[in-house]
Design an enzyme around this catalytic site. Sequence first.
Site: not given
Length: 319
Positions: A245, A292, A294-295, A157, A176, A269, A274
């Site tokens: 997340r 939430h 995103g996908a 992503i 990263d 998002d 949650e």
Amino acid sequence: MKILANDGLDKSGVEALTAKGFEVITEKVPQEFLADYINRNKIRTLLVRSATQVRKELIDACPRLEIIGRGGVGMDNIDVDYARSKNIHVINTPSASSESVAELVFAHLFSGARFLQDSNRKMPVTGDSEFAAMKKSYEKGIELRGKTIGIIGMGRIGQEVARIALGLGMRVIAADNNVGRASIKVKFYNNQFINVDIETEPLEDVLRHADFITLHVPSQKEGYMIGKKEIETMKTGVAVINCSRGGVIDEAALLTALNSGKVAFAGLDVFENEPVPSKEILKHPKISLSPHTGASTLEAQDRIGLSLAEQICSILQIP
């Protein structure tokens, strides 16, 4: 063989599995009744998204389970190692939704840069009586082109975010610990492309230099990825986007930074609590919000369904 897709499955996935002789059940079973339902109906494959929890207790209670599938990238809601120790196959769809999540990142970025999250709330209420005043209050929008985006997490992503950012003419920096260099291929409509190599940097440097920061990391086992200390390191007027997340960002620290002007706007998002996010977060005029999703595009759900079907057939050696 029966498959329970407890959080739903796209039509393409259902059709692909049905064509191979599977019975696909898409009925939503409440968590507390799930073990009994699986055993009573002799379910051998359980497919979930982010809502259903597949923990040790459920795995122990369902000895017939052979495959657990997650429609999406992260598997935080599945005790993966324990399931595999019980010889259960655990699968997911890491590449199916990358483009969808990356595009939502930019939806939030564009919204915040032009105050859309606030103007969309206020225009229906006072747009007809205070049009001129509202126009003036939103006249200090900014452009993304030429700005620096800091990507924390350069997995699939994160690399897709980089690809879009480069296409927009942004400078891309990234952090990263597991990726030293990422080679980003930016494709154009006429089959031309360019390759751009991005060397990752220490997190502190990315936080210090980015105009926009977007997070693409797994859930944190301890503490926050972005808390008060990290926010203090950022530029004044930075924007922060989280489509990864909930719990990655300290929401209390974020609210303080938004109120002080340290952070110009945020896009969220995912949330700490949650499915009941904080009212302060939901009502803040500087936060662009989505639940939430995103996908959650038609294209991503189609790819997820087909990917899960393909993997299940491969594991069971069904041609």
